[in-house]
Motif scaffolding. Structure first.
Motif, PDB file in Angstrom:
ATOM      1  N   LEU A  44      61.226  -9.913 -88.216  1.00  0.00           N
ATOM      2  CA  LEU A  44      60.528  -9.451 -89.413  1.00  0.00           C
ATOM      3  C   LEU A  44      59.034  -9.355 -89.159  1.00  0.00           C
ATOM      4  CD1 LEU A  44      62.401 -11.461 -92.188  1.00  0.00           C
ATOM      5  CD2 LEU A  44      62.454  -8.983 -91.830  1.00  0.00           C
ATOM      6  N   SER A  45      58.536 -10.311 -88.404  1.00  0.00           N
ATOM      7  CA  SER A  45      57.112 -10.275 -88.094  1.00  0.00           C
ATOM      8  C   SER A  45      56.778  -9.068 -87.240  1.00  0.00           C
ATOM      9  CB  SER A  45      56.704 -11.569 -87.369  1.00  0.00           C
ATOM     10  OG  SER A  45      56.939 -12.689 -88.196  1.00  0.00           O
ATOM     11  N   ILE A  46      57.657  -8.787 -86.259  1.00  0.00           N
ATOM     12  CA  ILE A  46      57.442  -7.617 -85.393  1.00  0.00           C
ATOM     13  C   ILE A  46      57.500  -6.341 -86.210  1.00  0.00           C
ATOM     14  CG2 ILE A  46      58.448  -6.267 -83.514  1.00  0.00           C
ATOM     15  CD1 ILE A  46      59.322  -8.922 -82.251  1.00  0.00           C
ATOM     16  N   TRP A  47      58.544  -6.258 -87.087  1.00  0.00           N
ATOM     17  CA  TRP A  47      58.672  -5.058 -87.931  1.00  0.00           C
ATOM     18  C   TRP A  47      57.458  -4.900 -88.840  1.00  0.00           C
ATOM     19  CZ3 TRP A  47      64.374  -6.417 -89.418  1.00  0.00           C
ATOM     20  CH2 TRP A  47      65.205  -6.072 -88.343  1.00  0.00           C
ATOM     21  N   ALA A  48      57.053  -6.022 -89.428  1.00  0.00           N
ATOM     22  CA  ALA A  48      55.889  -5.958 -90.310  1.00  0.00           C
ATOM     23  C   ALA A  48      54.652  -5.512 -89.540  1.00  0.00           C
ATOM     24  CB  ALA A  48      55.652  -7.320 -90.958  1.00  0.00           C
ATOM     25  N   TRP A  49      54.516  -6.040 -88.319  1.00  0.00           N
ATOM     26  CA  TRP A  49      53.376  -5.654 -87.491  1.00  0.00           C
ATOM     27  C   TRP A  49      53.441  -4.178 -87.138  1.00  0.00           C
ATOM     28  CZ3 TRP A  49      52.737  -3.593 -82.623  1.00  0.00           C
ATOM     29  CH2 TRP A  49      51.433  -3.631 -82.114  1.00  0.00           C
ATOM     30  N   GLU A  50      54.675  -3.714 -86.779  1.00  0.00           N
ATOM     31  CA  GLU A  50      54.845  -2.303 -86.438  1.00  0.00           C
ATOM     32  C   GLU A  50      54.531  -1.411 -87.644  1.00  0.00           C
ATOM     33  OE1 GLU A  50      58.793  -1.989 -84.976  1.00  0.00           O
ATOM     34  OE2 GLU A  50      58.239  -2.520 -82.913  1.00  0.00           O
ATOM     35  N   LEU A  55      51.146   2.393 -90.323  1.00  0.00           N
ATOM     36  CA  LEU A  55      50.353   2.715 -91.514  1.00  0.00           C
ATOM     37  C   LEU A  55      48.893   2.959 -91.150  1.00  0.00           C
ATOM     38  CD1 LEU A  55      51.779   0.280 -94.208  1.00  0.00           C
ATOM     39  CD2 LEU A  55      51.754   2.776 -94.313  1.00  0.00           C
ATOM     40  N   ALA A  56      48.386   2.119 -90.258  1.00  0.00           N
ATOM     41  CA  ALA A  56      46.998   2.300 -89.836  1.00  0.00           C
ATOM     42  C   ALA A  56      46.827   3.625 -89.106  1.00  0.00           C
ATOM     43  CB  ALA A  56      46.578   1.136 -88.931  1.00  0.00           C
ATOM     44  N   ARG A  57      47.834   3.973 -88.321  1.00  0.00           N
ATOM     45  CA  ARG A  57      47.788   5.241 -87.579  1.00  0.00           C
ATOM     46  C   ARG A  57      47.873   6.428 -88.522  1.00  0.00           C
ATOM     47  NH1 ARG A  57      52.413   7.006 -83.198  1.00  0.00           N
ATOM     48  NH2 ARG A  57      51.502   9.016 -82.556  1.00  0.00           N
ATOM     49  N   LEU A  58      48.769   6.323 -89.521  1.00  0.00           N
ATOM     50  CA  LEU A  58      48.921   7.412 -90.486  1.00  0.00           C
ATOM     51  C   LEU A  58      47.708   7.531 -91.405  1.00  0.00           C
ATOM     52  CD1 LEU A  58      52.675   6.936 -91.500  1.00  0.00           C
ATOM     53  CD2 LEU A  58      51.707   8.851 -90.217  1.00  0.00           C
ATOM     54  N   ARG A  59      47.123   6.383 -91.730  1.00  0.00           N
ATOM     55  CA  ARG A  59      45.979   6.404 -92.635  1.00  0.00           C
ATOM     56  C   ARG A  59      44.838   7.250 -92.064  1.00  0.00           C
ATOM     57  NH1 ARG A  59      45.932   1.437 -93.414  1.00  0.00           N
ATOM     58  NH2 ARG A  59      47.105   1.416 -95.374  1.00  0.00           N
ATOM     59  N   LYS A  60      44.730   7.259 -90.746  1.00  0.00           N
ATOM     60  CA  LYS A  60      43.684   8.047 -90.096  1.00  0.00           C
ATOM     61  C   LYS A  60      43.978   9.548 -90.183  1.00  0.00           C
ATOM     62  CE  LYS A  60      42.495   4.441 -86.747  1.00  0.00           C
ATOM     63  NZ  LYS A  60      42.444   4.080 -85.305  1.00  0.00           N
ATOM     64  N   LYS A  61      45.237   9.878 -90.475  1.00  0.00           N
ATOM     65  CA  LYS A  61      45.640  11.293 -90.537  1.00  0.00           C
ATOM     66  C   LYS A  61      45.487  11.881 -91.938  1.00  0.00           C
ATOM     67  CE  LYS A  61      47.022  10.914 -86.273  1.00  0.00           C
ATOM     68  NZ  LYS A  61      46.216  11.527 -85.179  1.00  0.00           N
ATOM     69  N   VAL A  62      45.180  11.050 -92.901  1.00  0.00           N
ATOM     70  CA  VAL A  62      45.006  11.534 -94.274  1.00  0.00           C
ATOM     71  C   VAL A  62      43.529  11.845 -94.514  1.00  0.00           C
ATOM     72  CG1 VAL A  62      45.275  10.995 -96.713  1.00  0.00           C
ATOM     73  CG2 VAL A  62      46.996  10.219 -95.079  1.00  0.00           C
ATOM     74  N   CYS A  84      57.651   3.669 -94.532  1.00  0.00           N
ATOM     75  CA  CYS A  84      56.359   3.235 -95.070  1.00  0.00           C
ATOM     76  C   CYS A  84      55.453   4.415 -95.406  1.00  0.00           C
ATOM     77  CB  CYS A  84      55.656   2.313 -94.069  1.00  0.00           C
ATOM     78  SG  CYS A  84      55.264   3.068 -92.477  1.00  0.00           S
ATOM     79  N   LEU A  85      55.846   5.625 -94.982  1.00  0.00           N
ATOM     80  CA  LEU A  85      55.036   6.807 -95.295  1.00  0.00           C
ATOM     81  C   LEU A  85      54.935   7.045 -96.806  1.00  0.00           C
ATOM     82  CD1 LEU A  85      53.460   9.240 -94.184  1.00  0.00           C
ATOM     83  CD2 LEU A  85      55.626  10.499 -94.096  1.00  0.00           C
ATOM     84  N   VAL A  86      55.905   6.511 -97.561  1.00  0.00           N
ATOM     85  CA  VAL A  86      55.881   6.724 -99.014  1.00  0.00           C
ATOM     86  C   VAL A  86      54.657   6.083 -99.668  1.00  0.00           C
ATOM     87  CG1 VAL A  86      58.391   6.920 -99.198  1.00  0.00           C
ATOM     88  CG2 VAL A  86      57.309   4.684 -99.451  1.00  0.00           C
ATOM     89  N   GLN A  87      53.958   5.230 -98.923  1.00  0.00           N
ATOM     90  CA  GLN A  87      52.735   4.648 -99.462  1.00  0.00           C
ATOM     91  C   GLN A  87      51.629   5.695 -99.623  1.00  0.00           C
ATOM     92  OE1 GLN A  87      51.407   0.847 -98.004  1.00  0.00           O
ATOM     93  NE2 GLN A  87      53.456   0.290 -97.266  1.00  0.00           N
ATOM     94  N   PHE A  88      51.872   6.892 -99.035  1.00  0.00           N
ATOM     95  CA  PHE A  88      50.907   7.987 -99.164  1.00  0.00           C
ATOM     96  C   PHE A  88      51.471   9.093-100.055  1.00  0.00           C
ATOM     97  CE2 PHE A  88      50.256   6.016 -95.006  1.00  0.00           C
ATOM     98  CZ  PHE A  88      48.921   5.655 -95.094  1.00  0.00           C
ATOM     99  N   CYS A  89      52.262   8.705-101.038  1.00  0.00           N
ATOM    100  CA  CYS A  89      52.966   9.687-101.863  1.00  0.00           C
ATOM    101  C   CYS A  89      52.037  10.505-102.754  1.00  0.00           C
ATOM    102  CB  CYS A  89      54.052   9.021-102.703  1.00  0.00           C
ATOM    103  SG  CYS A  89      53.427   7.816-103.900  1.00  0.00           S
ATOM    104  N   GLN A  90      50.746  10.167-102.773  1.00  0.00           N
ATOM    105  CA  GLN A  90      49.812  10.935-103.597  1.00  0.00           C
ATOM    106  C   GLN A  90      49.208  12.132-102.866  1.00  0.00           C
ATOM    107  OE1 GLN A  90      49.426  10.355-106.872  1.00  0.00           O
ATOM    108  NE2 GLN A  90      51.022   8.812-106.530  1.00  0.00           N
ATOM    109  N   VAL A  91      49.560  12.323-101.589  1.00  0.00           N
ATOM    110  CA  VAL A  91      48.975  13.444-100.850  1.00  0.00           C
ATOM    111  C   VAL A  91      49.452  14.772-101.438  1.00  0.00           C
ATOM    112  CG1 VAL A  91      48.745  12.121 -98.712  1.00  0.00           C
ATOM    113  CG2 VAL A  91      50.795  13.508 -99.101  1.00  0.00           C
ATOM    114  N   HIS A  92      48.604  15.795-101.302  1.00  0.00           N
ATOM    115  CA  HIS A  92      48.918  17.108-101.851  1.00  0.00           C
ATOM    116  C   HIS A  92      49.479  18.070-100.798  1.00  0.00           C
ATOM    117  CE1 HIS A  92      45.636  15.514-104.525  1.00  0.00           C
ATOM    118  NE2 HIS A  92      46.554  15.843-105.422  1.00  0.00           N
TER     119      HIS A  92
END
Length: 346
Positions: A44-50, A55-62, A84-92
């Motif tokens: 779980l820790s590994i998954w959470a870290w991944e 998320l950090a990688r995707l955040r740079k793409k928004v 976890c991409l659904v955390q950016f569900c507000q993108v247009h």
């Protein structure tokens, strides 16, 4: 007495031994549970870290562009997207190109603010049914993929204005329900395997721009004039042998590309298509060999050079006039021969 004591001692020793074995087994089971729990916690820790890393990688793409949130990824390998991409569900907008993406995630329906979904030049083979829940979507661009089937649920995208399915190669049909896309203005179906211009396409009430070049079209529907708002029609590189007379009733048509077909004639009624500004009949086995007349002056402006182009609008009009002239000549010759025959009989 001795025998009894011996038996009793053996029973006691056996009972004690079995108790110890049972206790050892219980201890081993507890140890296994502790190890399993620690392992699960580690995973779980590994998954959470991944997830955090992704998320950090995707955040740079928004990015924010013209007031819109845009997820832009190009020339990176993303064969699939994590939940976890659904955390950016507000993108247009999604602008995701050349990533090797294999499928559109089913959680795409969570992106209710999505206006543009551009997944061109990937390896997508299927459009999920959940796409129909994107009622605000304006543009769906899926050219240069591997799509073979379009789900009927796509008709639920009631605000869709542009649909690009070019260069999917094996795509040859569309669900009839797509006629319900009442705001669709731009449709690109080029470089696929369509053998006919489907009725659901002809029935699109707002369609203005249609590209069906590079397919396997052998004929056009007789009621093609129902496409009342169409102003641009690309039909190059097909197998069309004739054009329906009703094509002349497409009053808003100003661009018609028919190069590289099997046309042997041009309907005479097309002469009256006054709004037709550009037409191309190049590379067709037309029956008549027609040359354009020379220009009247050498100083004439080049503004209408497109019209002047061989096999263009001026060529079409010259061809129709020549065909009419030859038809009259044949008719006159027939009348003369008939008159001679009648005279001879008398």
């Amino acid at each position: 007495m001795v025998g009894v004591v011996t038996c009793s001692s053996v029973s006691s020793i056996k009972a004690l031994w079995e108790t110890r074995i049972k206790r050892r087994e219980e201890e081993q089971e507890e140890e296994y549970k502790r190890k399993t729990a620690r392992s699960a916690t580690g995973r779980l820790s590994i998954w959470a870290w991944e997830d955090r890393a992704v998320l950090a990688r995707l955040r740079k793409k928004v990015q924010t562009e013209d007031g819109r949130l845009v997820l832009r990824i190009e020339h990176e390998e993303w064969k699939s997207f994590p939940g976890c991409l659904v955390q950016f569900c507000q993108v247009h907008e999604w602008q995701i190109h050349r990533t090797g993406l294999l499928k559109i995630p089913q959680f795409i329906s969570s992106f209710q603010s999505l206006l543009v979904l551009d997944l061109s030049r990937n390896s997508i083979a299927e459009i999920p049914r959940q796409i129909g829940k994107l009622t605000q979507l304006r543009e769906l661009l899926l050219s240069y993929n591997r799509i073979q089937l379009v789900p009927e649920e796509l008709s639920g995208c009631e605000n869709l204005e542009r649909l690009d399915l070019a260069m999917n190669r094996d795509l040859k049909d569309l669900p009839d329900q797509l006629r319900n896309l009442r705001k669709l203005q731009h449709l690109d179906l080029s470089m696929n395997a369509f053998s006919s211009l489907l009725d659901c396409v002809v029935s699109l009430p707002a369609l203005e721009w249609l590209d069906m070049g590079g397919n396997c079209l052998q004929n056009l529907p007789e009621d093609i004039h129902r496409m009342e708002k169409l102003h641009t029609l690309w039909l190059q590189r097909n197998q069309l042998e004739r054009l329906p007379e009703n094509i002349s009733r497409m009053k808003n048509l100003d661009t018609l590309v028919l190069s590289s077909n099997m046309l042997r004639d041009i309907p005479s009624l097309m002469e009256d298509m006054s709004n037709l500004r550009f037409v191309n009949f190049r590379d067709n086995p037309l029956t008549l060999d027609v040359s354009l007349p020379p220009r009247k002056t050498l100083t004439e402006d080049n503004e209408d050079e497109e019209d002047r182009e061989m096999f263009g609008r001026e060529f079409m009009q010259t061809y129709i006039k020549e065909a009419r002239k030859r038809a009259y000549a044949v008719l006159n010759m027939h009348c003369i021969n008939q008159l001679k025959e009648d005279t001879s009989d008398q």
